[in-house]
Design an enzyme around this catalytic site. Structure first.
Site, mmCIF file in Angstrom:
data_model
loop_
_atom_site.group_PDB
_atom_site.id
_atom_site.type_symbol
_atom_site.label_atom_id
_atom_site.label_comp_id
_atom_site.label_asym_id
_atom_site.label_seq_id
_atom_site.Cartn_x
_atom_site.Cartn_y
_atom_site.Cartn_z
ATOM 1 N N HIS A 53 -4.094 0.930 -4.919
ATOM 2 C CA HIS A 53 -5.268 0.064 -4.807
ATOM 3 C C HIS A 53 -5.005 -1.260 -5.522
ATOM 4 C CE1 HIS A 53 -7.280 3.778 -3.606
ATOM 5 N NE2 HIS A 53 -8.232 3.011 -3.089
ATOM 6 N N SER A 101 -13.178 1.864 -1.137
ATOM 7 C CA SER A 101 -12.682 1.500 -2.459
ATOM 8 C C SER A 101 -12.065 0.111 -2.527
ATOM 9 C CB SER A 101 -11.658 2.539 -2.924
ATOM 10 O OG SER A 101 -10.650 2.727 -1.943
#
Length: 267
Positions: free
Chosen positions: A249, A43
């Site tokens: 993230h 990711s």
């Protein structure tokens, strides 16, 4: 009016320097344009957290992730973006290597965090006690020491087997927290310190294994310093509701200001 000999010489040197720099820039552009580039990984390469995922489904490939930004800026002759959110080492070897071949010139990859249990570590630390958090972090560190090295070798060997002439750049992960920062709720400083230490531990392994395979390594901890969670200008999502998957993230700015320059410097 005639130029003095000194002025004429200076003008000549300046013109030569300009032409040299222009030629160098053109050569660098031509070199990038001739590259066949493949972006692999999890990711942090797909761009989860940055938004703009288009029709990439659960892989969450963002149009503002660092691989796409680099390709936009350098116009390689071909670009394949197979990184996928949630990918582990086995997913890379099992489903991402299709575009990697003997003509591939450049490969980027982030992988290892999911194998080490990144998501479960953060879930434990958010929902359970400080002691449980530190214990889970130490368990992940043990995995990094004992099991992950062989898994990384399998991925790196597969890349080298398919593209022996390619330049491969392994990219690390940021520290999540600015210690003694602006956060007044959430995890304890002990927990935040343990999580940062685990990130450093993982990055050390990634750098060593990359060097052992003759690969480049791009360290993102420098660009993200001052932009961690609990800083005044974070480039990382904290717990993100309702998009829980984007928690921890990089934001779009983290991709462009953190990952992109680190990768570009290593190419």
């Amino acid at each position: 009016m005639k130029l003095s000999r000194f002025a004429a010489l200076s003008s000549s040197l300046l013109l030569g320097a300009v032409l040299t720099l222009t030629g160098a820039s053109q050569a660098q552009a031509d070199e990038s344009a001739a590259l066949d580039y493949v972006a692999l990984g999890d990711s942090y390469s797909s761009g989860l957290g940055a938004g703009s995922y288009g029709d990439s489904g659960s892989c969450k490939r963002s149009s503002v992730a660092y691989p796409q930004l680099w390709a936009n800026a350098n116009s390689p002759s071909s670009f394949a973006f197979t990184a996928c959110s949630g990918a582990r080492t086995g997913d890379v070897t099992g489903s991402q290597l299709g575009p990697v071949n003997s003509g591939t010139d450049l490969v980027s990859i982030t992988v290892g965090g999911n194998d080490a249990g990144f998501a479960d570590v953060m879930l434990t630390c958010v929902l359970q006690s400080e002691a449980s958090c530190v214990s889970r972090v130490n368990q992940a560190r043990g995995y990094v020491d004992t099991t992950l090295p062989g898994q990384l070798d399998s991925v790196y060997n597969a890349i080298s087997s398919r593209a022996p002439a390619a330049k491969v750049v392994v990219i690390g992960y940021p520290r999540f927290y600015q210690l003694n920062g602006s956060c007044v709720v959430g995890l304890t400083e002990t927990e935040r310190s343990a999580i940062n230490g685990a990130a450093d531990h993982l990055n050390s392994l990634l750098a060593k294994r990359a060097a052992d395979h003759g690969y480049g390594y791009a360290d993102v901890t420098g660009p993200f310093t001052g932009h961690e969670i609990c800083s005044s200008n974070s480039w990382l999502h904290s717990v993100s509701v309702p998009n829980l998957g984007e928690s921890y993230h990089p934001t779009a700015q983290g991709q462009s200001g953190g990952y992109l320059p680190a990768f570009s410097s290593a190419v």
